[in-house]
Write an enzyme that holds these catalytic residues in place. Structure first.
Site, mmCIF file in Angstrom:
data_model
loop_
_atom_site.group_PDB
_atom_site.id
_atom_site.type_symbol
_atom_site.label_atom_id
_atom_site.label_comp_id
_atom_site.label_asym_id
_atom_site.label_seq_id
_atom_site.Cartn_x
_atom_site.Cartn_y
_atom_site.Cartn_z
ATOM 1 C CG ASP A 127 -7.592 -5.672 3.070
ATOM 2 O OD1 ASP A 127 -6.369 -5.460 3.197
ATOM 3 O OD2 ASP A 127 -8.308 -5.050 2.263
ATOM 4 C CD GLN A 175 -1.479 -8.778 5.817
ATOM 5 O OE1 GLN A 175 -0.773 -8.315 4.930
ATOM 6 N NE2 GLN A 175 -2.468 -8.104 6.372
ATOM 7 C CG ASP A 234 17.634 -12.485 -5.356
ATOM 8 O OD1 ASP A 234 17.430 -12.599 -6.575
ATOM 9 O OD2 ASP A 234 17.805 -13.464 -4.591
ATOM 10 C CG HIS A 236 -2.079 -0.919 1.097
ATOM 11 N ND1 HIS A 236 -3.097 -0.748 0.181
ATOM 12 C CD2 HIS A 236 -2.374 -2.056 1.771
ATOM 13 C CE1 HIS A 236 -3.979 -1.723 0.314
ATOM 14 N NE2 HIS A 236 -3.562 -2.536 1.259
ATOM 15 N NE ARG A 291 1.153 -5.026 3.428
ATOM 16 C CZ ARG A 291 0.010 -4.563 3.952
ATOM 17 N NH1 ARG A 291 -0.825 -5.404 4.567
ATOM 18 N NH2 ARG A 291 -0.277 -3.286 3.896
ATOM 19 C CD GLU A 345 -4.887 -8.946 4.064
ATOM 20 O OE1 GLU A 345 -5.056 -7.847 4.607
ATOM 21 O OE2 GLU A 345 -3.894 -9.169 3.359
HETATM 22 O O1 LIG Z 1 -5.954 -5.358 6.475
HETATM 23 C C1 LIG Z 1 -5.235 -4.690 7.263
HETATM 24 O O2 LIG Z 1 -5.669 -4.055 8.251
HETATM 25 C C2 LIG Z 1 -3.772 -4.706 7.026
HETATM 26 O O3 LIG Z 1 -3.285 -5.541 6.293
HETATM 27 C C3 LIG Z 1 -2.970 -3.565 7.600
HETATM 28 C C4 LIG Z 1 -3.061 -2.371 6.667
HETATM 29 O O4 LIG Z 1 -2.854 -2.774 5.318
HETATM 30 C C5 LIG Z 1 -1.983 -1.342 7.004
HETATM 31 O O5 LIG Z 1 -1.689 -0.601 5.845
HETATM 32 C C6 LIG Z 1 -2.404 -0.362 8.043
HETATM 33 O O6 LIG Z 1 -3.448 0.442 7.581
#
Ligand SMILES: O=C(O)C(=O)C[C@H](O)[C@@H](O)CO
Length: 254
Positions: A174, A146, A83, A44, A69, A148
């Site tokens: 998410d 993750q 790498d 992000h 990430r 989510e």
């Molecule tokens: O879904 C989430 O919450 C995350 O994965 C954390 C956010 O992506 C992170 O950017 C904090 O806003």
């Protein structure tokens, strides 16, 4: 420095700070604040392998574990991040055990996986000056996936049990969106889902992490059994501190 997966097993919850500014200088500052890990966000934030390299170089002599990430569960990008020298990766949006296995395979050299070999030009291998890197690379790696989404929640135990997955991280933002609570990660149903994920991850014998929505929630997560907790973001510190400063000065103005 011992691998992050070994630090996670030591029992003390590890507190992290999200690095979303994509900046070497601010990362250098954050690395000196006492956090156990720093998350460099390729999903992000406006990061490239080049910008991430600069941030990694700025922090790696300090204590926190640099975690990157990746923008997606993509073996090409995972290869690039490894790498340049990251040894702890967070792979977002993993919904099934098959996707978790693919992420793990992308971090391993054959025959255990599909990671491409470039020891002579790889920073991780000391640009060819560390001939033993290829055979011991996996020992130092920590692969975090993750969960989510609703689907990931339903598969949390299988995802966590996947060989090659060292830890699982809950993304409440998410997850909330997936549960029709877009923008409301603090909703009771989302919080209950996070606890359900925690139980499934721990039942699989793996450490669980989460992105905490506030310092109070971060402290609560540390008592609930999460092994690593993101307590905030660099941008959040800047925005909150800046607003507090201007409000305080304006308040005193005649
Ligand atoms: O879904 C989430 O919450 C995350 O994965 C954390 C956010 O992506 C992170 O950017 C904090 O806003």
């Amino acid at each position: 420095m011992i691998p992050f997966k070994e630090r996670l097993a030591q029992g003390r919850p590890l507190i992290g700070l999200w690095q979303a500014l994509a900046n070497n200088y601010t990362a250098d500052i954050c690395a000196r604040l006492g956090f156990d890990w720093l998350l460099f966000d390729g999903e992000h934030s406006p990061n490239t392998a080049q910008t991430l390299l600069g941030q990694l170089q700025a922090v790696e002599r300090h204590g926190p574990e640099p975690i990157a990430r990746v923008p997606a569960n993509d073996p090409v990008i995972i290869k690039q991040y490894l790498d340049i020298g990251f040894r702890t990766l967070l792979v977002p949006m993993v919904d099934t055990a098959e996707q978790a296995a693919a992420a793990a395979a992308a971090t391993r050299y054959p025959p255990d996986g599909i990671r491409g070999v470039a020891s002579g030009t790889s920073r991780a291998a000391g640009f060819g000056l560390d001939p033993g890197y290829l055979n011991r690379a996996a020992e130092g790696l920590t692969v975090i996936v993750q969960i989510e989404s609703r689907e990931a929640l339903a598969n949390a135990g299988a995802i966590a049990a996947t060989p090659g997955v060292d830890a699982v991280f809950v993304g409440p933002g998410d997850l909330a969106a997936s549960m029709d609570h877009l923008g409301d990660a603090g909703h009771a149903q989302v919080q209950a889902a996070a606890r359900q994920a925690l139980e499934a991850i721990r039942a699989a014998g793996k450490p669980a992490g989460i992105f905490a929505l506030s310092p109070d929630y971060a402290r609560l997560c540390c008592t609930e059994g999460y092994a690593f907790v993101a307590a905030g973001t660099d941008i959040g510190l800047l925005v909150k501190g800046g607003k507090a400063l201007i409000d305080a000065v304006r308040e005193e103005q005649p």
